[in-house]
Design a protein around this motif. Structure first.
Motif, short mmCIF file in Angstrom:
data_model
loop_
_atom_site.label_atom_id
_atom_site.label_comp_id
_atom_site.label_asym_id
_atom_site.label_seq_id
_atom_site.Cartn_x
_atom_site.Cartn_y
_atom_site.Cartn_z
N LYS A 191 0.92 -1.30 0.11
CA LYS A 191 -0.08 -0.11 -0.13
C LYS A 191 0.89 1.17 -0.05
O LYS A 191 1.86 1.38 0.86
N VAL A 192 0.63 2.35 -1.00
CA VAL A 192 1.30 3.49 -0.95
C VAL A 192 0.63 4.41 -0.67
O VAL A 192 -0.92 4.67 -1.12
N THR A 193 0.78 5.15 0.26
CA THR A 193 0.09 6.52 0.71
C THR A 193 0.55 7.75 -0.08
O THR A 193 1.64 8.26 -0.51
N TYR A 194 -0.55 8.32 -0.57
CA TYR A 194 -0.55 9.71 -1.26
C TYR A 194 -1.22 10.88 -0.19
O TYR A 194 -1.98 10.72 0.32
N VAL A 195 -0.59 12.12 -0.81
CA VAL A 195 -1.19 13.25 -0.08
C VAL A 195 -1.88 14.00 -1.06
O VAL A 195 -1.24 14.32 -2.20
N ILE A 196 -2.90 14.49 -0.65
CA ILE A 196 -3.78 15.61 -1.71
C ILE A 196 -3.45 16.98 -1.62
O ILE A 196 -3.13 17.55 -0.61
N VAL A 197 -2.81 17.45 -2.80
CA VAL A 197 -2.15 18.95 -2.91
C VAL A 197 -3.26 19.50 -3.96
O VAL A 197 -2.80 19.13 -5.07
N GLN A 198 -3.93 20.43 -3.74
CA GLN A 198 -4.98 21.36 -4.76
C GLN A 198 -5.41 20.15 -5.71
O GLN A 198 -5.46 20.14 -7.01
N GLY A 199 -5.98 18.99 -5.34
CA GLY A 199 -6.90 17.98 -6.13
C GLY A 199 -5.76 17.18 -6.72
O GLY A 199 -6.42 16.07 -7.33
N GLN A 200 -4.50 17.04 -6.50
CA GLN A 200 -3.51 16.08 -7.02
C GLN A 200 -3.06 15.38 -6.17
O GLN A 200 -2.58 15.76 -4.93
N PRO A 201 -3.01 13.83 -6.19
CA PRO A 201 -2.36 12.99 -5.36
C PRO A 201 -0.74 12.90 -5.76
O PRO A 201 -0.25 12.84 -6.74
N LEU A 202 -0.13 13.11 -4.46
CA LEU A 202 1.34 13.23 -4.56
C LEU A 202 1.93 12.20 -3.48
O LEU A 202 1.38 12.01 -2.34
N LEU A 203 2.98 11.39 -3.81
CA LEU A 203 3.34 10.45 -3.07
C LEU A 203 3.94 11.02 -1.31
O LEU A 203 4.59 12.16 -1.61
N ALA A 204 3.43 10.43 -0.61
CA ALA A 204 3.80 11.05 0.69
C ALA A 204 5.09 10.82 0.85
O ALA A 204 5.83 11.59 1.58
N ASP A 205 5.82 9.50 0.38
CA ASP A 205 7.33 9.33 0.86
C ASP A 205 8.01 9.09 -0.45
O ASP A 205 7.88 8.18 -0.89
N ARG B 153 -11.79 9.69 -6.96
CA ARG B 153 -12.91 10.41 -6.06
C ARG B 153 -12.18 11.06 -4.71
O ARG B 153 -12.48 12.30 -4.69
N ALA B 154 -11.34 10.28 -4.03
CA ALA B 154 -10.75 10.79 -2.89
C ALA B 154 -9.79 11.80 -3.29
O ALA B 154 -9.52 12.97 -2.34
N ALA B 155 -9.02 11.81 -4.65
CA ALA B 155 -8.29 12.91 -4.92
C ALA B 155 -8.96 14.13 -5.19
O ALA B 155 -8.46 15.21 -4.74
N ARG B 156 -10.04 14.08 -5.82
CA ARG B 156 -10.73 15.48 -6.27
C ARG B 156 -11.38 16.15 -5.26
O ARG B 156 -11.41 17.25 -5.00
N HIS B 157 -12.00 15.16 -4.22
CA HIS B 157 -12.74 15.73 -3.02
C HIS B 157 -11.96 15.88 -1.82
O HIS B 157 -12.42 16.49 -0.86
N GLY B 158 -10.82 15.51 -1.69
CA GLY B 158 -10.09 15.57 -0.43
C GLY B 158 -9.49 16.91 -0.22
O GLY B 158 -9.00 17.55 -0.93
N ARG B 159 -9.51 17.24 1.30
CA ARG B 159 -8.67 18.46 1.57
C ARG B 159 -7.25 18.51 1.32
O ARG B 159 -6.74 17.27 1.30
N ASP B 160 -6.54 19.69 1.13
CA ASP B 160 -5.24 19.67 0.99
C ASP B 160 -4.45 18.88 2.30
O ASP B 160 -5.04 19.45 3.47
N GLY B 161 -3.47 18.16 2.11
CA GLY B 161 -2.99 17.59 3.16
C GLY B 161 -3.68 16.39 3.80
O GLY B 161 -2.98 15.59 4.56
N SER B 162 -4.71 15.87 3.23
CA SER B 162 -5.23 14.51 3.50
C SER B 162 -4.71 13.57 2.88
O SER B 162 -3.94 13.81 1.78
N THR B 163 -4.87 12.27 3.22
CA THR B 163 -4.02 11.28 2.61
C THR B 163 -5.09 10.26 2.24
O THR B 163 -6.10 10.18 2.61
N VAL B 164 -4.55 9.17 1.12
CA VAL B 164 -5.23 8.50 0.62
C VAL B 164 -4.34 7.47 0.12
O VAL B 164 -3.03 7.52 -0.44
N THR B 165 -4.95 6.03 -0.05
CA THR B 165 -4.14 5.18 -0.35
C THR B 165 -4.23 4.72 -1.74
O THR B 165 -5.46 4.79 -2.36
#
Length: 200
Positions: free
Chosen positions: A36-50, A119-131
């Motif tokens: 499982k790889v965690t992403y951080v939402i930044v302005q609607g874009q998922p970026l690798l947390a690590d 969906r999580a990437a589009r609607h997630g708040r900046d700084g939230s994480t998604v798998t």
């Protein structure tokens, strides 16, 4: 007598289809065991947390392992089920079917959970994480299915040799040859005698 071309074509098609159909189950397995790889939402874009993490590499490695094992098993199964003089059709089926299976495995595994991720990437708040979902970054790993399949088949042929060395499937001297659909025994004439039996 040579094997009819239609039967060889059928062998190639059946082998291709059977191998290709193994792709989606392999993709589901890949999605299940992928790290499982965690992403951080930044302005609607998922970026690798690590970005320096080993997660993406682990995903590719698990795909390579599944494809490698599946390819080897396909090559062994095709050789065990095959017969003399249909080797070319089986090898082509392994190559084409293996390539198709690898692509289907990649696309199937990648689709698992993809809608929820978007969906999580589009609607997630900046700084939230998604798998994240399984994705293949090194596309060259797609050859890890067809190449081992063909290699396993070739290795088994080298070891067991269905066709004896030096025998191309043609009748040798003194063996029955076919001429015009009839068998003729073509032998060299005895020394000092003509072909029709007259003395020189």
């Amino acid at each position: 007598m040579r094997r009819p071309t239609g039967r060889l074509f059928a062998t190639w098609v059946v082998t291709t289809v059977i191998v290709a159909l193994l792709g989606p189950p392999a993709g589901l397995l890949w999605a299940k065991i992928a790290p499982k790889v965690t992403y951080v939402i930044v302005q609607g874009q998922p970026l690798l947390a690590d970005p320096e993490g080993q997660g993406p590499i682990g995903i590719d490695a698990r795909f390579a392992l599944i494809a490698l094992v599946a390819g080897l098993l396909c090559g062994v199964a095709a050789y065990a089920a095959g017969g003399r003089r249909n080797d070319v059709a089986l090898i082509l089926g392994l190559a084409v079917g293996g390539a198709a299976a690898a692509v289907l495995a990649w696309r199937t595994g990648h689709m698992v959970g993809l809608d929820a991720f978007h969906r999580a990437a589009r609607h997630g708040r900046d700084g939230s994480t998604v798998t994240g979902v399984a994705d293949l970054r090194a596309k060259g790993l797609l050859v890890f299915w067809p190449l081992p399949a063909v290699a396993a088949y070739g290795l088994l042929e080298l070891v067991f040799r269905r066709l004896p060395a030096g025998d191309g499937g043609q009748a040798g001297a003194g063996e029955a040859d076919e001429v015009g659909g009839q068998e003729l025994d073509l032998q060299s004439a005895p020394s000092g005698r003509d072909v029709d039996g007259r003395e020189p």
